[in-house]
Design an enzyme around this catalytic site. Structure first.
Site, PDB file in Angstrom:
ATOM      1  N   LEU A  17       0.830  -1.213   0.000  1.00  0.00           N
ATOM      2  CA  LEU A  17       0.000   0.000   0.000  1.00  0.00           C
ATOM      3  C   LEU A  17       0.862   1.259   0.000  1.00  0.00           C
ATOM      4  CD1 LEU A  17      -2.847   1.131   0.049  1.00  0.00           C
ATOM      5  CD2 LEU A  17      -2.738   1.171   2.540  1.00  0.00           C
ATOM      6  N   HIS A 696       6.783  17.273   7.208  1.00  0.00           N
ATOM      7  CA  HIS A 696       5.989  16.092   6.853  1.00  0.00           C
ATOM      8  C   HIS A 696       5.242  16.292   5.554  1.00  0.00           C
ATOM      9  CE1 HIS A 696       6.659  16.075  11.195  1.00  0.00           C
ATOM     10  NE2 HIS A 696       6.816  14.782  11.035  1.00  0.00           N
TER      11      HIS A 696
END
Ligand code: GLN
Ligand code: ZN
Length: 761
Positions: A17, A696
């Site tokens: 994934l 991030h």
């Protein structure tokens, strides 16, 4: 007796994934292809559980990024700034998760926080004054029907109303209370729709119930469920709790019309006592979380069976369950080819835990389980002494004195001395340590690990990268440099590999957030340092520049928290052993001329008990001294930095100051800057570098944004105490965006240095 799983790992055995999502982000595959990957994975996960004989198989535990964000989407909790981008549903979802910068605009990601006491991070949903909470997504039903079409009956899993309400951030004038009726309505609609689909069971995850609950919390919980529960006609509701016990609300739960209640017997210290004291009603199923969903050691069947037997004797109808979602353990042991069976025999990952559930059921039904082969084999694991004890380590620890935990002189005095010796400008700029782990860096390490490169070649390559990295940092104009951490795959694994007492896996990945996975080492025995670990790299890096090179280490608390800890000795003892090993490394760096040493405690907060009453005695009282033990032996002019991810330490500020570091850097850009007020209130002494931008996300903040962030900080932090840095390491970023962002950051710092700040005018 039946068996239940709370949730299953969703990234796939080999992180399928993750790779598919990243391809999608790079526009290498279509949305359709990504969704196909998800579908295939779900099919595998469900079939694996079905074949293991699991009766209560979860659905909707799958997620493309995060289950809290999924739940927010389910109820249409999408801030306007994302809706206004007019992205597809999937891309709106990813924009909330990771930010978006493209043709349709520029928007930052939502805040991210640690999921209770785990290393998983969830996305914090934001509720604005005009947010309408109403059923709007279809994922839950689509996945339920998808499983059904495969011939598998599942129990959909969804974050419950109380926990969702607690985890959301309310950004407008309206308080969280204002939205309670809307939450209730949303979940009522949810139940109605489940009824339409004839779904037999639904699992409401309510981990917030294991935290301290006061009168008001209890009232909210009642208000919600007293209205929602009567709407369940056919469907049965499993109220699932985990990560602790529900001592504040247990006596209420057992009187409410839940069909099942899931309790954690592993982390819930009081769970058993609660049942003893208040009993458990006969009209409900007790989902007993007895197989640890968080750690990788084999279940001790003897203990589990004894508990099951007592529950049975009390006449309770019990379903054997995992203690929490298996999201927190790796998928399978099957791909571990290099560890010897003498080790592997002690472990159970996700798939093996399914096997354990099944075996426990068989044993619980046996006439006399003591006679069964599987029982005897399990008993053997726990009766023999494990290799891994080290008398030297135990002796050294025994000899540690109170004074060894104290660094002298006091910080204020060190501060003056360091200012003089280090000669840094006002608002010094630095980074958190790692630079982008580009393809070539990973390829070099992989080739070396496969034995295709000589050690010398591997080192030469990294040295070349270090030299480039230093040149770049000098060009950008940073003040305190780093070597880039190219030799590290992971900040904990790297140290574990160089310390005695650790074991490593090959494919045992655990999701940390979104597409990011970590491969925690396993603490097998007593920990000690065999030889210097980082000294050569740091010394080499320092030799290339006149600027100060920061040595980079991982602290004992983080090493422990990001490993799978032992269960045969206390966490306190394990942390102290690691602290002594890191202390040796700190002193070696200093001896070799490194003037600033950063000891990362990225995960310090992670194992902070979920109940406030346990904080001090059960954690801080040994975690903070262990950190001090690592650096108390250095000279006053050696500057000790630490770094923490997430600024969620508003409530433990004195403890953070007590680490007695000289400087702390932490994440502040993705959550609000409220922490800075608290630092001021507590007269925080440590110098601080609240991250000025979010690493991030791939977006590049402008100089103006940096200046604005710094100006806000300067309102709250003394000028001579403020550092300028990103909010975390840069290893997951690409080089181009990193360089651009750092240039803007340095330029921002320059502008702020040269101007009289707003507030002083
Ligand atoms: N020094 C580490 C790095 O820069 C810190 C990472 C972290 O805090 N997670 O990668
Ligand atoms: Zn960090």
């Amino acid at each position: 007796m039946k068996i239940s799983v709370i949730g299953f790992p969703r990234i796939g055995t080999l992180r399928e994934l993750k790779f598919a999502s990243e391809k999608y982000f790079r526009k290498e595959i279509t949305a359709q292809e990504l969704l196909e990957t998800g579908k295939n994975l779900r099919k595998i996960h469900w079939n694996t559980q079905k074949n293991a004989g699991i009766h209560y198989i979860p659905s909707n535990d799958f997620s493309y990024y995060d289950m809290v964000l999924d739940t927010a989407m389910l109820f249409g909790i999408i801030p306007k700034r994302y809706k206004e981008r007019n992205l597809s549903e999937l891309d709106t979802y990813f924009a909330m998760a990771r930010g978006y910068q493209g043709d349709l605009g520029d928007v930052k990601a939502l805040a991210m926080k640690k999921w209770f006491n785990t290393n998983y991070h969830y996305i914090v949903p934001e509720i604005e004054d005009d947010t309408v909470i109403e059923l709007s997504g279809n994922k839950l039903w689509e996945e339920y029907l998808e499983a059904k079409a495969l011939g598998i009956e599942t129990k959909p899993v969804v974050i419950g109303p109380y926990t969702l309400w607690k985890l959301c951030q309310y950004t407008g004038k309206n308080s969280s209370d204002y939205f309670i009726p809307m939450f209730i309505h949303g979940y009522e609609e949810l139940l109605k729709k489940c009824e339409e689909f004839n779904i037999p069971w639904i699992q409401f995850d309510e981990p917030s119930l294991v935290q301290d609950m006061d009168k008001d919390d209890l009232a909210v919980f009642h208000k919600m469920y007293d209205l929602i529960l009567p709407l369940a006609k056919q469907i049965r509701i499993l109220l699932q709790t985990y990560f602790g016990d529900v001592r504040d609300v247990y006596s209420h739960l057992i009187k409410m019309p839940f069909a099942g209640i899931g309790l954690d017997f592993i982390e819930g210290k009081e769970t058993y006592n609660l049942i003893e004291t208040y009993g458990f009603p006969k009209d409900k199923l007790l989902f007993a979380g007895l197989v640890n969903g968080k750690n990788i050691w084999r279940n001790h069947y003897k203990k589990t069976l004894e508990i099951l037997r007592t529950l049975e004797e009390k006449g309770m109808e019990t379903v054997l369950s995992t203690s929490c979602s298996l999201l927190h353990v790796p998928y399978t042991l099957k791909n571990e080819k290099s560890l010897l069976p003498e080790y592997l025999d002690h472990f159970a990952f996700g798939e093996e835990k399914l096997e354990e559930l099944k075996e426990l059921i068989i044993l619980s039904k046996a006439e006399d389980y003591h006679l069964e082969e599987i029982y005897k084999n399990n008993e053997k694991l726990f009766s023999q002494e494990r290799k891994g004890n080290n008398e030297e380590v135990k002796k050294r620890l025994f000899l540690v004195k109170e004074d060894d935990y104290i660094r002298l002189p006091k910080r204020a005095e060190r501060h003056k001395l360091q200012k003089r010796v280090l000669g840094l400008p006002e608002l010094p700029t630095t980074t958190i340590g790692s630079f982008p782990q580009t393809k070539d860096v990973k390829a070099n390490r992989a080739a070396y690990r496969r034995g295709e490169l000589l050690e010398k070649e591997y080192i030469e390559f990294n040295k070349k990268k270090i030299a480039e990295c230093i040149k770049k940092q000098e060009e950008i104009g940073l003040d305190v440099l780093v070597h880039g951490e190219y030799e590290r795959n992971d900040m904990v694994e790297y140290f574990g590999e160089s310390l005695g007492g650790f074991l490593f896996t090959e494919k045992a990945w655990v999701q940390s957030y979104g597409t990011r996975c970590v491969k925690p080492p396993i603490i097998w025995g007593d920990v000690y340092r065999e030889k210097p670990i980082t000294v050569d790299w740091s010394v080499y890096a320092q030799s290339l520049t006149k600027k100060i090179m920061k040595g980079m280490l991982t602290g004992p608390v983080t090493i422990l928290n990001w490993s799978f800890p032992r269960e045969d000795i206390s966490i306190k003892e394990s942390i102290a052993q690691i602290a002594l090993a890191i202390r040796d490394e700190v002193l070696d760096l200093e001896k070799h001329g490194i003037q600033i040493i950063q000891i990362d405690e990225a995960a310090l907060r992670e194992k902070l008990p979920l109940r406030k009453s346990d904080w001090q005695k059960e954690y801080l009282d040994f975690a903070i001294p262990a950190f001090r033990l690592t650096h108390s032996g250095v000279k006053p002019e050696t500057q000790i930095h630490t770094h923490m991810c997430y600024s969620e330490f508003t409530h433990i500020i004195p403890a953070i100051d007590d680490m007695d570091a000289d400087v702390i850097t932490f994440e502040a850009s993705r959550s609000n800057l409220q922490l800075l007020d608290s630092l001021r209130e507590h007269h925080f002494e440590t110098e601080v570098g609240p991250g000025v931008y979010d690493i991030h996300s791939p977006r590049i903040p402008s100089v103006e944004e940096m200046v604005a962030a710094l100006e806000v900080m300067l309102h709250k932090i003394d000028r001579e105490k403020l550092w300028v840095n990103p909010d975390c390491g840069l290893k997951t970023r690409a080089m181009a965006e990193t360089e651009a962002s750092l240039r803007n950051m340095v330029e921002g710092a320059r502008r702020v240095r040269s101007q009289t700040p707003e507030y002083a005018k």
